[in-house]
Design an enzyme around this catalytic site. Structure first.
Site, PDB file in Angstrom:
ATOM      1  N   GLU B 145       0.787  -1.263   0.073  1.00 41.41           N
ATOM      2  CA  GLU B 145       0.136   0.074   0.020  1.00 41.41           C
ATOM      3  C   GLU B 145       0.770   1.366   0.127  1.00 41.41           C
ATOM      4  O   GLU B 145       0.912   2.145   1.102  1.00 41.41           O
ATOM      5  CB  GLU B 145      -1.011   0.096   1.109  1.00 41.41           C
ATOM      6  CG  GLU B 145      -2.098  -1.329   0.915  1.00 41.41           C
ATOM      7  CD  GLU B 145      -3.062  -0.895   1.969  1.00 41.41           C
ATOM      8  OE1 GLU B 145      -2.958  -0.193   3.216  1.00 41.41           O
ATOM      9  OE2 GLU B 145      -4.049  -1.538   2.087  1.00 41.41           O
ATOM     10  N   GLU B 296      -6.609  -7.515  -1.091  1.00 40.94           N
ATOM     11  CA  GLU B 296      -6.979  -7.303   0.394  1.00 40.94           C
ATOM     12  C   GLU B 296      -8.494  -6.909   0.263  1.00 40.94           C
ATOM     13  O   GLU B 296      -8.875  -5.986  -0.327  1.00 40.94           O
ATOM     14  CB  GLU B 296      -6.066  -6.436   1.246  1.00 40.94           C
ATOM     15  CG  GLU B 296      -4.733  -6.797   1.255  1.00 40.94           C
ATOM     16  CD  GLU B 296      -4.126  -5.633   2.384  1.00 40.94           C
ATOM     17  OE1 GLU B 296      -4.942  -4.909   3.164  1.00 40.94           O
ATOM     18  OE2 GLU B 296      -2.853  -5.828   2.406  1.00 40.94           O
TER      19      GLU B 296
END
Lengths: 666, 666, 666
Positions: B145, B296
């Site tokens: 991320e 995710e």
């Protein structure tokens, strides 16, 4: 306890001798029989480093004493003089953003800095030596409102002490890594010196680290209190306290353990009278058997240049005073006697104005004094009755919930809500610290304590075995000592004893989950535990939401008593009623007898002497109401008989009804 | 694509060997066939600088492989160990306030620091060398991320790189001064070294400078990805991705250009299912022809010690999985397998609890697995059908709008709103990056892109000439490459091609201006352009406000197609309907045929194989609904015939209908 | 005053010679007869330190003059070039959090730094020398919007100057300690050098210290203006002004004392037309007898990359212009002529767009110009009539209320509220600074001035003795010069003159207190004083709350006039009406005759010449309305007779009615 104190904070250092004399005269006239002095006057008695002269204080204490006013003497360590920090930026408190906070306000010094400890020891020793045996000095207050304006300090000294504290707690850094789970996010430390303070980061800090830093900080300020108390005791026999609060960043239980009596400051407005009562029911229990003091409350309203509170309605102040004395207070003191002319709290309510006239609350102060005199004989001749219901209270739990707030949890609001539920049932109650004895209680509610110590569990189980009922939750027992999640079961070691399996944990809010129990349905809220009863019985069932049919409330018999698990918080009016029904139900099961039937806003503070039980009845909400007397008694104020049954109580009225002791009681 | 992956994030470094073995066993049992590991474990494999041992990972990967679970392996660069920053404050990320952010969380290292690049290269090389050819390793994820928790770094290294970047972009500082208009407010620079980073100032910084700093930062992180990918490729044939998001401070288009496949993280709640679909329709197009991954998503709810999300309603998770696979996903992966016991994300939803029991979402995970198995043959035997409608998407435009937000513009909300309008029409759609080919589309909508590159304009014009319809706006084409206002015309070079003159620009909100178009009237909003049609035709007219009678919507025929200018955003329910009518209208004009008639909340994901067209129908809003089948088909799950006409779909139900290919299509 | 100026801010340094020539041509065509130039161009004329060339400006000024456009020339000191601060962080402004603010915006230099004063002197001297006598240069503007974006600087230079200022003010530190009451919280200082600046602290700073730092800062910027003005005057005869605002951190009264005329910037939206009028009624009185300028207002809307305002409704701009000229303005100027193409104010409304076309407000600018021409003869032939009603205005009071805000007091909102009450009565009014002469007034209202100087009290008492009525309060006279509480009486030295005793002070909000006066009951609000009339008469009585029966409004006759004490602020619609009734009542008692009867939103600006009284009537709220003419007059625009009685006024319409002078007037 021989008398009831009615007091005020007094700042003789700020006014001329003439004003001081006039103020003392008027105090005596008003009925003020104690003052608190000295908590901010360091610069007056040590204007330059090492040049100490406390004699002016001695003069004032003598003047007061001669006028019949006794003294609580403060150590002045909340506000070190300019010489302490000027040229010494390293002595300043550093906040979580890394900003040092400067001179000119309060609590700007790091209380862990060796220089602070040293200078504080010197000034306190001088005060104790020279004033500690003066007639009229009946007690000491350490500092003022520890950590009211600041929380954890992030200075370099604290960093070093933090590392020492960690070393003492964990022994070696591998153990810290394991217990904190620092492999997550590659936090792992090779030496204690690497462990950061919880300063700015891109995302969240490790929960264990955050909570431990809070505990470290609370221990350190308690340690300072111990140091200071030892100094005083070398020179003075007067008992030592500190003016605490559930709002400050302190561990009240730990703090008062080494002090002589408990006291607190409260500025709850009349609308929040329950918050006021909560303080009385809590601080009574930090030093069991020893009366507490309300060290500061406003005669009318709180205020500063940055805010101004709503004045109390007329009549409320006397109700507060009576409730406090009845619930175990020895002293009821105002902040402050004379309005500040300078500084930053000029708008704060006071007994007299800056120009020497009666302040807004003055007639109410006279009412409170009248009440004090009226109730003094009965109060000093009795003691608070033993409560049968206890609610657990923990400032260490507050630290856990500050770390793991889910963005919206506020410890104080949660605890207040639980307290109000019990208050509404009319059952007399104690808020007790984690380490308190459970002797004498029948029903124990332990909400909002994420980590339950093995010691507390053991004592609560013994309490249950003996016949007690222990309600555990919400948000209780779900974290380990190190603020991690138990890996053996949702409730860790406790779970096997509850006959219940924790199946899921999640936030109920927004899921549409309703709880059904005691004939009611109510929306559930908060981070919750959802149970499957194994040996236990389900008392509250989930309807709707992601896990319908499971339980949020279970009950397991153990020995003579029961363990009740409450996994979620019923919300709204229905939720409040459900909680109250739960409390009343288990109160009955536990044979709680000390329960008064009153209208909302009217309270009964039960007391007892050798010969009688005494009900002090006070209307706190200003709407009047009634209480049902269980049997005939005697009105202690009028001397007349009071019939059994409904007794009307007017707006902010107080009554005292004595009942002859029933031998079967207690 | 041979199979559909159903996965979970796994942290073997946090648990004992026994727990890891048990978890792997249960994964296989549950149907999890891929895990992602390693993104935060740097300190485990390099506890001290230079002491690297990745062998434990190899063991886990083998165990997994033997259990039938493949692995996406991550580089661990999101969380450098303590040895990287302890004693090296200059290596920390510095935020816009100038505060360095410390160790203990994530993304605290400046990713542009040479030391970081060097250490990251070393650890990644070792991982790739030693693990890159292990059986079961099917892919790589770089870091984690990028820039989720931080935006632009303001450290001294970034300052130097910024000056280099400026030098490369502008060549000489006079050019920068001219293009940025720095004579304004005497900002002018004499050398590049003087150009500040956008730190604290009394008022606003120059728009060009702010936007360029954002672009610089986005380019730098993409550059890091290129460096890391090159290292991996030297040792491993497995494809490389990164788990991106439209919420992060990255240029997704630029990032994925040099990676092998696209993937994203999403924690949209069930109520925001459109945001979930948006991601699928966007990430499919970063690497055309290559399936994307959902790397995710939560099996139930997002959460941390600072927040806790609402769990998904039961049934939603399988709907998400089916929608993802149908829209082009190869993998659908949870964060995370086992609940964190420590750190700061303990409250996050997981497949199993910290104490090893099924988590809240577990039954839903089983449902999702059942669905995966059911649809796998049909999905792997087909591919997403070519959309005829495209919406332009640009993270560089996001940077422009972050700089020029007018205090309230939020790129994500604007883009989501536009996407939802198209979704509501039932037309199958792509969100495409600026550089994407326009081949195959009939209708292109380019909203919220303040700067249109000459390249994009040229390609869009060619698209129009060939018969396409290009809707431009709102907030599109009104700024130059350097984030200034065009001085030749309101739309710069584009304007002459639109047959329209931009007359005024102003914020519509609060002016009472109403737009009239397609038989509707709706309030207008946003910073807007107001037009006078010259050769173009007015489609939408302003009523009221400061410029009544002018146009906010014009249409100009060019070649076989049309350019439609949309100068403002119709707001509220009427505005949404107006936009949908506009889209349907131009869809018809453009001969868009791939449009399904559904009730709100039920979607059709069209796919195609050599022999048939496949409609994957999913109810996403939990209310059930229906879809109209255009002709008879075959229910691919039951094998039965499905009649033309209305097909009911239950709560979160999915259906697969196959239609024999019509040769006239495509 | 020979003409009315209609102007615009012009930035020739930002555009090519061709654009500049075209702009000047169009200005003349549009009716723009003055421009303001130069306030941000320092880097253009001194690109490197010491390399100054102002000649390009001379060329532009000449071009303008030849086109009939005169020039207000600015000093460019609001934005020092990069060479001033690059490598000199100690020259930057430091905010209250201790953060230095950087280059790239405005006002980033500390204006007290000796280097700043020196460089500013050099550049201003060169401009004055070389351009100060050019034909067309009709005035100077110093800098731009002093302290609009910043308040008090906390840099090290300011710290030193602060100590010098304290020394000059107090002579010795003991006096400071005594006056500030620094014994409180052990703040006491041993030397001036120890006195901190009001930076971060755990709780509040001393009120005296905070307020004095604000006064120090306001004095310093006025001192800079004096320095700069002296330089200009050595070389130029053109008058000097500054574009101020009540929103900036300046003492307008002190600033304009040494300048030649007053001017202000305003971006009030049409909905807040009263705020616009307030500025006119205030700035007219900073330099009595000298017309003021509106130096900046938008032709349509304010805006920046961080915000965008609502454009004016068509018609409002001309109403603004007429109102301004009628109320005493000589100039009415736009910000800005040509839309910015770069920087950060691109969205701001302008006369022409960045691409050279008429801007949104252009037709309104033409209307304003038409109006200017129509009214010019009558306006230049008359002067504003003397108001009989004055409202005291003080930026020093603003400093007091910033320090003692009670968390919610906003000086500007309070003053605006008071102004609107007077506006609604139709009485012509002045807002006057503390030091203004009271000659000519009949009714003086002094609200929101916590400290009343002895000088003001003396002059107001003389005014009362002569027959004036002085309304004192709310929030007036309750603090000393040093921002402490008086200790002799609630109103200090004033109290004995009011025949009233201040009994209590507290915040009325939330207490349920209602005030009864003038036949109305209204809730009371704000920090209030509660009175017991002694010799005075109670006019307003308290009902309910903690002090029922006491007074919030008293009246005492003194000499020919009266002192009226207003201790609280009546709130809500009833409160507004009560205040208006109070004003009308005392207006009648004081024999105020200059009062027009109008509908809400329509105003009368009375002017007078030797021969006639002139009423300029303007509808400001866009709803039209009417005014009652007291007697027959002449319509100055049409030349026709206007009958006594009701005169209708259309939406944003303006009318001019002349009445022959009545000798009894004035």
């Amino acid at each position: 306890m021989n008398k009831l104190y009615h007091g005020a904070a007094f700042y003789p250092e700020l006014w001329s001798g003439e004003v001081v004399r006039e103020d003392i005269r008027r105090m005596a006239e008003t009925g003020i029989n104690v003052v608190r002095i000295g908590e901010f006057l360091w610069s007056t008695i040590e204007p330059e480093e090492g040049h100490i002269d406390v004699s002016p204080l001695a003069g004032v204490i003598r003047q007061l004493y001669e006028a019949g006013v006794e003294t609580i003497l403060c150590t002045p360590t909340a506000t070190p003089p300019i010489w302490y920090t000027h040229g010494h930026p390293e002595r300043l408190f550093v906040n979580a953003e890394g900003t040092p906070l400067g001179h000119g306000s309060r609590q700007h010094a790091c209380t862990n800095h060796p220089a602070f400890r040293e200078k504080a020891a010197v000034i306190t020793e001088r005060l104790a030596q020279e004033l500690g045996r003066l007639p009229g000095v009946i007690g000491w207050q350490l500092d003022n409102e520890f950590k009211a304006h600041v929380s954890e300090c992030m200075c370099a000294v604290c960093r070093r002490l933090w590392h020492e504290w960690l070393y003492r707690r964990y022994g070696n850094v591998e153990r810290l890594n394991e217990l904190w789970g620092t492999r997550i996010w590659s936090e792992s430390y090779n030496v204690f010196d690497q462990v950061p303070q919880p300063g700015p980061t891109p995302f969240l800090h490790n929960s264990s680290m955050q909570t431990m830093y809070r505990l470290f900080s609370m221990e350190k300020i308690a340690e300072f209190a111990v140091e200071q108390t030892a100094i005083i005791r070398r020179h003075s026999a007067a008992p030592v306290t500190h003016n605490g609060s559930v709002a400050f960043h302190i561990d009240n239980e730990r703090l008062y353990r080494h002090l002589d009596f408990a006291s607190f400051d409260t500025y709850a407005s009349a609308a929040h009278y329950a918050a006021y009562l909560l303080n009385c029911d809590l601080y009574r229990n930090f030093k069991p058997g020893r009366p507490f003091w309300i060290m500061e409350t406003s005669p009318s309203h709180a205020g500063s240049i940055a805010s101004s509170g709503t004045p109390h309605p007329n009549g409320y102040l006397a109700a507060e005073a009576v409730a406090a004395y009845a619930l175990g207070a020895e002293g009821f003191c105002y902040w402050l006697w004379r309005q500040q002319r300078a500084g930053s709290e000029q708008p704060h309510g006071s007994v007299v104005s800056a120009w020497g006239k009666p302040g807004l609350g003055y007639p109410n102060v006279l009412e409170a004094e009248q009440a004090r005199q009226a109730i003094e004989p009965a109060i000093t001749g009795s003691r608070p009755a033993q409560a049968e219901v206890a609610i657990s209270y923990s400032d260490r739990a507050k630290a856990f919930l500050a770390t793991e707030s889910h963005g919206k949890l506020r410890h104080r609001g949660l605890v207040s809500g639980a307290y109000e539920r019990v208050l509404r049932t009319g059952m007399h109650r104690d808020l007790i610290p984690e380490g308190a004895s459970l002797e004498g209680y029948k029903l124990l509610w332990t909400p909002f304590i994420p980590y339950l110590s093995s010691d507390l569990i053991a004592r609560a189980l013994a309490f249950v075995e003996r016949g007690g009922i222990w309600i555990v939750g919400p948000l209780t027992g779900i974290r380990t000592e190190e603020h991690t999640v138990p890996v053996d079961a949702g409730l860790g070691e406790l779970e096997s004893l509850t006959g219940t399996e924790t199946v899921f944990t999640y936030a109920m809010d927004g899921t549409g989950t309703v709880g059904s129990a005691f004939g009611l349905e109510a929306p559930l809220s908060l981070w919750s535990s959802v149970y499957e009863p194994v040996e236990a019985k389900s008392i509250g069932t989930l309807i709707g939401g992601p896990s319908p049919g499971l339980s949020f409330l279970t009950e397991m018999k153990r020995g003579q008593g029961r363990i009740v698990l409450l996994g979620s918080l019923p919300a709204g009016d229905e939720g409040n009623e459900m909680l109250e029904r739960m409390l009343i139900h288990y109160g009955k099961v536990a044979n709680v007898t000390r329960r008064a039937e009153t209208t909302i806003g009217t309270i009964v503070a039960p007391r007892e002497s050798e010969t009688e039980e005494l009900w002090v009845i006070v209307n706190m909400n200003g709407e009047g109401g009634s209480v049902t007397l269980p049997r005939e008694g005697i009105d202690k104020l009028s001397g007349e008989r009071a019939a059994a049954g409904r007794l009307e109580v007017g707006r902010y009225e107080y009554r005292m009804i004595g009942f002859p002791s029933v031998s079967s009681r207690k």
